[in-house]
Motif scaffolding. Structure first.
Motif, PDB file in Angstrom:
ATOM      1  N   THR A 159       0.762  -1.328   0.060  1.00  0.00           N
ATOM      2  CA  THR A 159       0.037  -0.031   0.032  1.00  0.00           C
ATOM      3  C   THR A 159       0.910   1.316   0.214  1.00  0.00           C
ATOM      4  OG1 THR A 159      -0.218  -0.044   2.341  1.00  0.00           O
ATOM      5  CG2 THR A 159      -1.922  -1.061   1.265  1.00  0.00           C
ATOM      6  N   GLY A 160       1.967   1.176   0.683  1.00  0.00           N
ATOM      7  CA  GLY A 160       2.924   2.304   0.793  1.00  0.00           C
ATOM      8  C   GLY A 160       3.420   2.960  -0.767  1.00  0.00           C
ATOM      9  N   THR A 161       3.870   1.650  -1.578  1.00  0.00           N
ATOM     10  CA  THR A 161       4.246   1.762  -2.832  1.00  0.00           C
ATOM     11  C   THR A 161       3.113   2.241  -3.624  1.00  0.00           C
ATOM     12  OG1 THR A 161       5.776  -0.034  -2.248  1.00  0.00           O
ATOM     13  CG2 THR A 161       5.450   0.584  -4.652  1.00  0.00           C
ATOM     14  N   ALA A 162       2.067   1.757  -3.549  1.00  0.00           N
ATOM     15  CA  ALA A 162       0.894   2.149  -4.522  1.00  0.00           C
ATOM     16  C   ALA A 162       0.621   3.565  -4.218  1.00  0.00           C
ATOM     17  CB  ALA A 162      -0.335   1.066  -4.205  1.00  0.00           C
ATOM     18  N   ASN A 163       0.686   3.933  -2.896  1.00  0.00           N
ATOM     19  CA  ASN A 163       0.395   5.384  -2.704  1.00  0.00           C
ATOM     20  C   ASN A 163       1.208   6.327  -3.045  1.00  0.00           C
ATOM     21  OD1 ASN A 163      -1.716   7.220  -1.486  1.00  0.00           O
ATOM     22  ND2 ASN A 163      -1.381   6.209   0.705  1.00  0.00           N
ATOM     23  N   VAL A 164       2.279   6.058  -2.983  1.00  0.00           N
ATOM     24  CA  VAL A 164       3.546   7.051  -3.548  1.00  0.00           C
ATOM     25  C   VAL A 164       3.557   7.020  -4.972  1.00  0.00           C
ATOM     26  CG1 VAL A 164       6.088   7.619  -3.139  1.00  0.00           C
ATOM     27  CG2 VAL A 164       5.052   6.810  -1.247  1.00  0.00           C
ATOM     28  N   LEU A 165       3.443   5.635  -5.440  1.00  0.00           N
ATOM     29  CA  LEU A 165       3.516   5.780  -7.002  1.00  0.00           C
ATOM     30  C   LEU A 165       2.117   6.616  -7.450  1.00  0.00           C
ATOM     31  CD1 LEU A 165       4.332   4.345  -9.838  1.00  0.00           C
ATOM     32  CD2 LEU A 165       2.467   2.460  -8.847  1.00  0.00           C
ATOM     33  N   MET A 166       1.131   6.635  -6.897  1.00  0.00           N
ATOM     34  CA  MET A 166       0.013   7.389  -7.534  1.00  0.00           C
ATOM     35  C   MET A 166       0.219   8.931  -7.301  1.00  0.00           C
ATOM     36  SD  MET A 166      -3.408   5.267  -6.734  1.00  0.00           S
ATOM     37  CE  MET A 166      -3.094   4.653  -5.158  1.00  0.00           C
ATOM     38  N   ALA A 167       0.938   9.012  -6.316  1.00  0.00           N
ATOM     39  CA  ALA A 167       1.452  10.538  -6.368  1.00  0.00           C
ATOM     40  C   ALA A 167       2.338  10.942  -7.207  1.00  0.00           C
ATOM     41  CB  ALA A 167       1.766  10.923  -4.635  1.00  0.00           C
ATOM     42  N   ALA A 168       3.241  10.147  -7.276  1.00  0.00           N
ATOM     43  CA  ALA A 168       4.746  10.562  -8.259  1.00  0.00           C
ATOM     44  C   ALA A 168       4.131  10.602  -9.532  1.00  0.00           C
ATOM     45  CB  ALA A 168       5.681   9.493  -8.038  1.00  0.00           C
ATOM     46  N   VAL A 169       2.941  10.006 -10.112  1.00  0.00           N
ATOM     47  CA  VAL A 169       2.839   9.990 -11.590  1.00  0.00           C
ATOM     48  C   VAL A 169       2.605  11.433 -12.281  1.00  0.00           C
ATOM     49  CG1 VAL A 169       2.003   7.684 -11.707  1.00  0.00           C
ATOM     50  CG2 VAL A 169       0.447   9.634 -11.333  1.00  0.00           C
ATOM     51  N   MET A 170       2.076  12.359 -11.313  1.00  0.00           N
ATOM     52  CA  MET A 170       1.888  13.768 -11.774  1.00  0.00           C
ATOM     53  C   MET A 170       2.877  14.704 -11.130  1.00  0.00           C
ATOM     54  SD  MET A 170      -2.173  13.430 -11.920  1.00  0.00           S
ATOM     55  CE  MET A 170      -2.511  15.208 -12.588  1.00  0.00           C
ATOM     56  N   ALA A 171       3.959  14.295 -10.513  1.00  0.00           N
ATOM     57  CA  ALA A 171       4.918  15.193 -10.090  1.00  0.00           C
ATOM     58  C   ALA A 171       5.863  15.643 -11.168  1.00  0.00           C
ATOM     59  CB  ALA A 171       5.945  14.211  -9.016  1.00  0.00           C
ATOM     60  N   ARG A 172       6.363  16.854 -10.742  1.00  0.00           N
ATOM     61  CA  ARG A 172       7.358  17.464 -11.755  1.00  0.00           C
ATOM     62  C   ARG A 172       8.641  16.631 -11.788  1.00  0.00           C
ATOM     63  NH1 ARG A 172       6.206  24.032 -10.189  1.00  0.00           N
ATOM     64  NH2 ARG A 172       4.103  23.917 -10.583  1.00  0.00           N
ATOM     65  N   GLY A 173       8.886  16.314 -12.776  1.00  0.00           N
ATOM     66  CA  GLY A 173      10.403  15.367 -13.101  1.00  0.00           C
ATOM     67  C   GLY A 173       9.945  13.910 -12.876  1.00  0.00           C
ATOM     68  N   THR A 174      11.342  13.451 -12.663  1.00  0.00           N
ATOM     69  CA  THR A 174      11.416  11.830 -12.471  1.00  0.00           C
ATOM     70  C   THR A 174      11.635  11.290 -11.197  1.00  0.00           C
ATOM     71  OG1 THR A 174      12.499  11.780 -14.739  1.00  0.00           O
ATOM     72  CG2 THR A 174      12.515   9.985 -12.979  1.00  0.00           C
ATOM     73  N   THR A 175      10.714  10.539 -10.771  1.00  0.00           N
ATOM     74  CA  THR A 175      10.844   9.686  -9.199  1.00  0.00           C
ATOM     75  C   THR A 175      11.296   8.333  -9.263  1.00  0.00           C
ATOM     76  OG1 THR A 175       9.015  11.238  -8.460  1.00  0.00           O
ATOM     77  CG2 THR A 175       9.518   9.288  -7.464  1.00  0.00           C
TER      78      THR A 175
END
Length: 435
Positions: free
Chosen positions: A171-187
């Motif tokens: 769940t931690g990976t899924a949550n952070v992943l969904m936040a990162a898909v629209m972040a500026r730059g590369t995660t």
């Protein structure tokens, strides 16, 4: 409170299809918040936890349309952000562990999110540090309101970063992943979970326009995009139901075919049950389990007692250790069950001991099961379901036991298993729901 009355000792026969994956549903349904376009989901399980999440999404303004049985279209074009500060949201989301995964999409799209203290199973401490620390590294500010027992997150925008997860939390990976898909730059997310359900989420997000690579590995790379669109998504079969049916077939000496089991995504689940001596045959995408009078637990190559333990994927899933434990009670041989992740998940064994099983609870994490080899049948008793997985383990024990068993608090079972009584009765079980 509802109960099951089970008259055990009946052999089952026939075909049964697993429901859609509960753990996947709780992730992908939240991902619909990332776009204002319609997203259609098929093979959605009709269970309490998923229905609670759909109701919560509807309350916050998401248009939820049931297109057909187990098929829904969600469109989050008019999300009411004021709803999240109300007591109704806090009360409803606090009952559902999966509600924590609303935070990532809300942060990504709207720049703020609230997370009540999570509910769900009482199986031990389930901390949110992995989620919160990930959001902070992406640029969100975090505050905990001790009076309301609620976490709040806020940001002007999220920025790509390198994240080394402190644990491979799904769940931690899924949550952070969904936040990162629209972040500026590369995660980059290192030590990421890579369970099939997480892989499914990644593929769905890519269909929506995200740019995620490394799917199936513990290093995910996400190139942020400015917006996402809609898509169609089909959920996998629930691997926990598949494993539960394998154990049930062995315990009840039944001949069962598990249809459309998504065998390619089961990992080592079939092999683990084979280590308990259970015969099974993969037939395309189905699993056939023949009637077995007896099954013998294997030993390690050096002759030592078999140990079955949970481990992050591709290791054995912790959600099936309860099923392994109950199945071993009627095997020939001894096995050590080691539940590493949750410190309260083995406490249901007192009910199995009362039924006649030979189990030594070593500590909160370990139990030794001495198989009875059917020399002594389990006996029916009255018991209470403490959580989803233990509840189904007790149901399997009751199906194999002599006499009548009563399982109370079956709402816990309904949270994760769709019409389980109806589907098993179709195979010849005798389960009566008492409201």
């Amino acid at each position: 409170m509802s109960s099951f009355e089970i008259r055990g000792g009946r052999r089952l026969q026939g075909e049964i299809a697993p429901q859609g994956a509960k753990n996947e549903a709780l992730q992908v349904l939240c991902a619909a918040l990332l776009t204002d376009q319609p997203v259609t989901f098929s093979n959605v399980p009709d269970i309490l936890d998923v229905n609670m999440l759909l109701e919560l999404l509807g309350d916050m303004g998401v248009r939820v349309t049931k297109d057909a049985p187990n098929t829904f279209t969600l469109q989050a074009s008019e999300v009411n952000l004021e709803y999240f500060s109300g007591q109704t949201f806090q009360r409803k989301s606090g009952k559902l562990r999966g509600a924590v995964m609303l935070a990532g999409p809300l942060l990504a799209r709207f720049g703020k999110a609230l997370i009540p203290q999570p509910g769900g199973d009482k199986i031990g401490r389930r901390r949110l540090d992995t989620h919160i620390r990930g959001f902070e590294k992406l640029g969100a500010a975090f505050h905990f309101d001790t009076d309301k027992n609620i976490f709040s997150l806020e940001c002007d925008h999220l920025s790509g970063t390198f994240l080394h997860m402190d644990e491979p939390s799904v769940t931690g990976t899924a949550n952070v992943l969904m936040a990162a898909v629209m972040a500026r730059g590369t995660t980059q997310i290192y030590n990421a979970a890579c369970e099939p359900y997480l892989q499914q989420l990644c593929r769905m997000l890519n269909k929506m326009g995200a740019r995620i690579s490394g799917i199936g590995s513990n290093l995910l790379t996400i190139e942020g995009v400015t917006q996402l669109g809609g898509c169609d998504h089909h959920l996998l079969a629930d691997m926990i139901e598949v494993g539960s049916f394998i154990g049930m077939a062995a315990m009840t000496q039944s001949e069962i075919t598990i249809k459309n089991a998504d065998v390619a995504h089961l990992g080592n689940i079939p092999e683990t049950f084979q280590q308990l001596g259970i015969e099974l045959e993969i037939r395309g995408n189905d699993i056939y389990i023949p009637t077995q009078e007896n099954y013998r637990i294997r030993r390690f190559i050096d002759g030592s007692i078999l140990t079955v333990y949970d481990h992050p994927w591709p290791g054995f899933t912790p959600d099936l250790l309860s099923i392994v434990l109950v199945t071993a009670t009627q095997a020939k041989g001894t096995v050590l069950v080691h539940q590493k992740m949750f410190e309260s998940r083995l406490f249901f064994v007192d009910k199995l001991i009362e039924m006649g099983a030979q189990i030594v609870l070593c500590d909160p994490h370990r139990a030794v099961v001495i198989g009875l080899n059917r020399d002594i049948n389990l006996r029916g008793i009255t018991m209470v379901s403490p959580d989803i997985r233990a509840g189904v383990a007790l149901l399997i024990a009751a199906l194999s036991a002599e006499g009548k068993s009563i399982i109370q608090n079956i709402e816990q079972i309904d949270r994760g298993y769709e019409r389980i009584d109806e589907r098993l009765n179709a195979l010849g079980a005798d389960i009566r729901r008492v409201d």
